[in-house]
Design a protein around this motif. Sequence first.
Motif: not given
Length: 79
Positions: A39-67
């Motif tokens: 159910n997720q969309l693959s996007v380019r880096e230059d598209q992230i801001e637009s999706y965040l502004q529309r309320g989409f959540s983003l997959r993010m990775k932790g710098d310690v645990g790597g989750k």
Amino acid sequence: MGWEYIAPDGEIFAPHRYPNGLYRVADPALGEVKHHAKNQLSVREDQIESYLQRGFSLRMKGDVGGKVNLIEPSEIRRT
């Protein structure tokens, strides 16, 4: 421009780039199933801001645990 999420324990999360070079966002309209990979969309880096502004959540990775977690846009800050 970048984005980060700082977890309550202080771990810093950054957008997770997948092997294909893209990032993944999830549509809030999908409710409880938005976290499913199909159910997720693959996007380019230059598209992230637009999706965040529309309320989409983003997959993010932790710098310690790597989750990799799905982070809501209200918890993400621009760096």
